[in-house]
Enzyme design. Structure first.
Site, PDB file in Angstrom:
ATOM      1  N   LYS A 116      72.986  66.186  56.158  1.00 16.81           N
ATOM      2  CA  LYS A 116      73.675  65.340  57.133  1.00 16.81           C
ATOM      3  C   LYS A 116      74.925  66.006  57.702  1.00 16.81           C
ATOM      4  O   LYS A 116      75.307  65.722  58.838  1.00 16.81           O
ATOM      5  CB  LYS A 116      74.018  63.989  56.510  1.00 16.81           C
ATOM      6  CG  LYS A 116      72.809  63.247  55.910  1.00 16.81           C
ATOM      7  CD  LYS A 116      71.674  63.039  56.910  1.00 16.81           C
ATOM      8  CE  LYS A 116      70.394  62.603  56.214  1.00 16.81           C
ATOM      9  NZ  LYS A 116      69.227  62.567  57.089  1.00 16.81           N
ATOM     10  N   GLU A 200      83.926  60.275  57.161  1.00 15.48           N
ATOM     11  CA  GLU A 200      83.945  59.801  58.548  1.00 15.48           C
ATOM     12  C   GLU A 200      84.866  58.598  58.666  1.00 15.48           C
ATOM     13  O   GLU A 200      85.080  57.874  57.688  1.00 15.48           O
ATOM     14  CB  GLU A 200      82.529  59.339  58.975  1.00 15.48           C
ATOM     15  CG  GLU A 200      81.561  60.436  59.315  1.00 15.48           C
ATOM     16  CD  GLU A 200      80.198  59.890  59.742  1.00 15.48           C
ATOM     17  OE1 GLU A 200      79.974  58.663  59.640  1.00 15.48           O
ATOM     18  OE2 GLU A 200      79.372  60.683  60.174  1.00 15.48           O
ATOM     19  N   HIS A 235      70.767  48.166  53.040  1.00 13.69           N
ATOM     20  CA  HIS A 235      70.246  49.323  53.765  1.00 13.69           C
ATOM     21  C   HIS A 235      68.743  49.253  53.976  1.00 13.69           C
ATOM     22  O   HIS A 235      68.105  50.253  54.300  1.00 13.69           O
ATOM     23  CB  HIS A 235      70.639  50.631  53.077  1.00 13.69           C
ATOM     24  CG  HIS A 235      72.125  50.753  52.936  1.00 13.69           C
ATOM     25  ND1 HIS A 235      72.952  50.881  54.016  1.00 13.69           N
ATOM     26  CD2 HIS A 235      72.928  50.711  51.859  1.00 13.69           C
ATOM     27  CE1 HIS A 235      74.209  50.940  53.602  1.00 13.69           C
ATOM     28  NE2 HIS A 235      74.218  50.827  52.297  1.00 13.69           N
ATOM     29  N   ARG A 291      60.476  61.564  61.362  1.00 12.60           N
ATOM     30  CA  ARG A 291      59.173  61.043  60.927  1.00 12.60           C
ATOM     31  C   ARG A 291      58.787  59.865  61.809  1.00 12.60           C
ATOM     32  O   ARG A 291      59.597  59.392  62.600  1.00 12.60           O
ATOM     33  CB  ARG A 291      59.309  60.527  59.489  1.00 12.60           C
ATOM     34  CG  ARG A 291      60.381  59.440  59.409  1.00 12.60           C
ATOM     35  CD  ARG A 291      60.387  58.649  58.123  1.00 12.60           C
ATOM     36  NE  ARG A 291      61.274  57.519  58.211  1.00 12.60           N
ATOM     37  CZ  ARG A 291      62.577  57.534  57.944  1.00 12.60           C
ATOM     38  NH1 ARG A 291      63.164  58.648  57.565  1.00 12.60           N
ATOM     39  NH2 ARG A 291      63.316  56.434  58.067  1.00 12.60           N
TER      40      ARG A 291
HETATM   41  C1  MV4 Z   1      78.532  54.182  58.628  1.00 15.73           C
HETATM   42  C2  MV4 Z   1      79.029  52.876  58.771  1.00 15.73           C
HETATM   43  C3  MV4 Z   1      80.268  52.718  59.365  1.00 15.73           C
HETATM   44  N1  MV4 Z   1      80.975  53.793  59.752  1.00 15.73           N
HETATM   45  N2  MV4 Z   1      79.277  55.218  59.040  1.00 15.73           N
HETATM   46  C4  MV4 Z   1      74.716  53.089  56.024  1.00 15.73           C
HETATM   47  C5  MV4 Z   1      73.385  53.772  55.871  1.00 15.73           C
HETATM   48  C6  MV4 Z   1      73.475  55.067  56.609  1.00 15.73           C
HETATM   49  N3  MV4 Z   1      72.319  55.275  57.405  1.00 15.73           N
HETATM   50  C7  MV4 Z   1      74.739  54.961  57.415  1.00 15.73           C
HETATM   51  N4  MV4 Z   1      75.389  53.752  57.071  1.00 15.73           N
HETATM   52  C8  MV4 Z   1      76.581  53.409  57.628  1.00 15.73           C
HETATM   53  N5  MV4 Z   1      77.340  54.425  58.079  1.00 15.73           N
HETATM   54  C9  MV4 Z   1      80.470  55.019  59.579  1.00 15.73           C
HETATM   55  N6  MV4 Z   1      81.179  56.071  59.965  1.00 15.73           N
HETATM   56  C10 MV4 Z   1      78.245  51.807  58.351  1.00 15.73           C
HETATM   57  C11 MV4 Z   1      77.014  52.082  57.765  1.00 15.73           C
HETATM   58  C12 MV4 Z   1      76.277  50.919  57.355  1.00 15.73           C
HETATM   59  C13 MV4 Z   1      75.114  50.571  57.965  1.00 15.73           C
HETATM   60  C14 MV4 Z   1      74.582  51.333  58.991  1.00 15.73           C
HETATM   61  C15 MV4 Z   1      73.426  50.976  59.598  1.00 15.73           C
HETATM   62  C16 MV4 Z   1      72.773  49.829  59.186  1.00 15.73           C
HETATM   63  C17 MV4 Z   1      73.262  49.065  58.164  1.00 15.73           C
HETATM   64  C18 MV4 Z   1      74.432  49.411  57.544  1.00 15.73           C
HETATM   65  C19 MV4 Z   1      74.946  48.612  56.527  1.00 15.73           C
HETATM   66  C20 MV4 Z   1      76.094  48.971  55.939  1.00 15.73           C
HETATM   67  C21 MV4 Z   1      76.757  50.133  56.328  1.00 15.73           C
END
Ligand code: MV4
Length: 493
Positions: A116, A200, A235, A291
């Protein structure tokens, strides 16, 4: 030419891929584990080979065994589906070395996007907006303190080795940074075998909006619009829709162009998804999913494009069959993931025998599933029963149709999250399109609504259980009769 495809996966996605094969006149080959001897996908396939014990590590994750079968059955190509080996660079490499086409990107791209930090870095170079944060892994604590001060709290610590939320930790103040860093690194080391983490800026209440990409081996890349997947729990996505209620045509064009730039930058070949966080008109690259995704039917239904067929054409070296201007989104689509889980017990898995099963139908309804009546859902894999995907001319029509379809759905013998979906389809904020990744936690009424729905349906369920008795043959009629009674006793709104 691709004539024989081995599907290195199970369940509904294996059937989804085999359906595309059948329409294209390609022979489909299943591989199945001990736990999947009675599974529908193994019977749907033109040929099926046993590959080992139930634990995935000894079957669906066993690269050596799967490659052995692929050689013996003379497969031209392997479709990995999602999960299992779909994003494993070693698997793609094994295919490349044996001259069997991996239906997906090169092992090099899998490797790059799997890290990542590297992906973030490449996307920055490609001119795709990323969340403010580190360009490298965190090597020492002093550096972390400085970076966090610069981007300002709250910040989020993420493992470089994997997405999906594992090992992520949100930090609101400097005092908590050290502990969070160490715990994230420990989790990262244990789960991904790589302790590297990066930092981040934490976006507080974002939407999750992702773009579907297709790229061919001739350098053509297009996007098929977006999916909004903000309704998640731990998630795990539960409801996806397209288009996103948040986007304007202008934003859609900008984000789509950024997603195409991202894929072009790495010479992406195949289908992929570029995930963005969206908040207040700003969007940031999150991850690339290299994918076919669980929720791909949302895009298929709103564009009319068969993404799996496109994957196969691309793998055969053909050019994309359409240009960006040919891609049109029509109406509105929602997908509900139907899981065997107990909504009143923190959504704990509830596998077991489907004593009665009848899926909904009618105009605008698609059900992708690997189950059938009296099938026993294995405990060892994920408990998804099906994906219910519904089309409508606009958002109001698709919500009403989804409710209708959910009330037609009869599943007896296991607990399901259907009451959850019914509750969401009548939730005022959902209906207003006000979504965020914190939707489920912030909607206190959903649990109460679910309880009310489950209580209301108890008498009908008891009666249905009797008519679905294995010796009786009137199950479908009974189901239809019950639907009417349940659907009509809607809440007093
Ligand atoms: C984040 C975020 C807020 N700010 N990054 C969670 C799973 C991964 N794919 C990335 N995620 C997140 N990254 C920053 N800089 C909040 C999440 C996140 C989230 C993202 C997408 C869908 C659901 C989520 C639930 C909690 C946190």
């Amino acid at each position: 030419m691709i004539n024989r495809i081995l599907v290195a996966n199970r369940g509904e996605i294996a059937i989804r891929v085999m359906r595309a094969c059948r329409e294209l006149g390609i022979t489909s080959i299943a591989v199945y584990s001990e736990a999947d001897k009675d599974a529908l996908f193994a019977k749907y396939a033109d040929e099926a080979y046993f590959i080992g014990p139930a634990p995935a590590s000894e079957s669906y994750l066993n690269i050596k065994k799967i490659m052995e079968v692929a050689r013996e059955c003379r497969a031209d190509a392997i479709h990995p589906g999602y999960g299992f080996l779909a994003e494993n660079p070693n698997f793609a490499l094994a295919c490349e070395q044996q001259g069997i086409k991996f239906i997906g990107p090169s092992s090099r791209v899998l490797e790059l996007m799997g890290n990542k930090v590297a992906a973030r870095c490449e996307m920055k170079k490609a001119g795709v907006p990323v969340v403010p944060g580190t360009d490298d892994c965190i090597t020492d604590f002093k550096l972390a303190v400085n970076i966090a001060r610069e981007i300002e709290y709250p910040v989020i610590i993420k493992p470089a080795g994997g997405g999906g939320g594992i090992g992520m930790s949100v930090v609101y103040e400097e005092d908590a940074l050290m502990v969070a860093l160490e715990s994230s690194q420990a989790i990262a080391r244990n789960t991904f075998g790589l302790p590297d983490v990066y930092i981040e800026k934490y976006i507080e209440n974002p939407r999750h909006i992702e773009f579907q990409i297709l790229g061919d081996s001739h350098g053509n890349v297009i996007h098929l619009g977006e999916r909004e997947c903000s309704i998640q729990r731990r998630h795990q996505k539960l409801i996806e829709e397209s288009p996103s209620p948040a986007l304007t045509p202008k934003l859609r064009a900008e984000m789509g162009a950024a997603a195409v730039r991202a894929a072009k930058w790495v010479n992406y070949e195949g289908a992929c998804t570029i995930e963005f966080l969206y908040s207040d008109g700003d969007f940031y690259f999150l991850e690339a999913n290299t994918r076919i995704q669980v929720e791909h039917p949302v895009t298929e239904m709103v564009t009319g494009i068969d993404i799996v067929k496109e994957q196969i054409h691309i793998a055969a070296g053909e050019k994309l069959s359409m240009k960006q201007k040919d891609v049109k989104s029509n109406g509105w689509v929602i997908e509900c993931r139907i899981n065997a889980e107990d909504p009143l017990n923190k959504f704990a898995p509830s596998p077991g025998k489907l004593r009665g099963y009848r899926s909904p139908g009618g105009i605008g309804v698609r059900v992708d599933s690997g189950v059938y009546s009296r099938y026993t859902i294995p405990t060892i894999y994920d408990p998804m029963i099906s994906k219910l995907i519904v089309w409508g001319r606009d958002r109001n029509e698709v919500i009403a149709r989804m409710r209708r379809a959910l009330y037609e759905y009869i599943i007896l013998g296991v607990k399901t999250n259907i009451p959850f979906h019914k509750a969401v389809m009548e939730n005022p904020r959902f209906i207003a399109g006000e979504l965020s990744t914190h939707f489920i936690d912030s909607e206190q009424t959903i649990l109460e609504d679910m309880k009310r729905i489950i209580e209301r349906e108890k008498p009908f369920e008891d009666r249905l259980s009797q008519v679905f008795d294995e010796r009786k043959r009137i199950a479908s009629i009974a189901a239809v009769a019950a639907v009417q009674q349940i659907y009509r006793s809607k809440p007093e709104t």
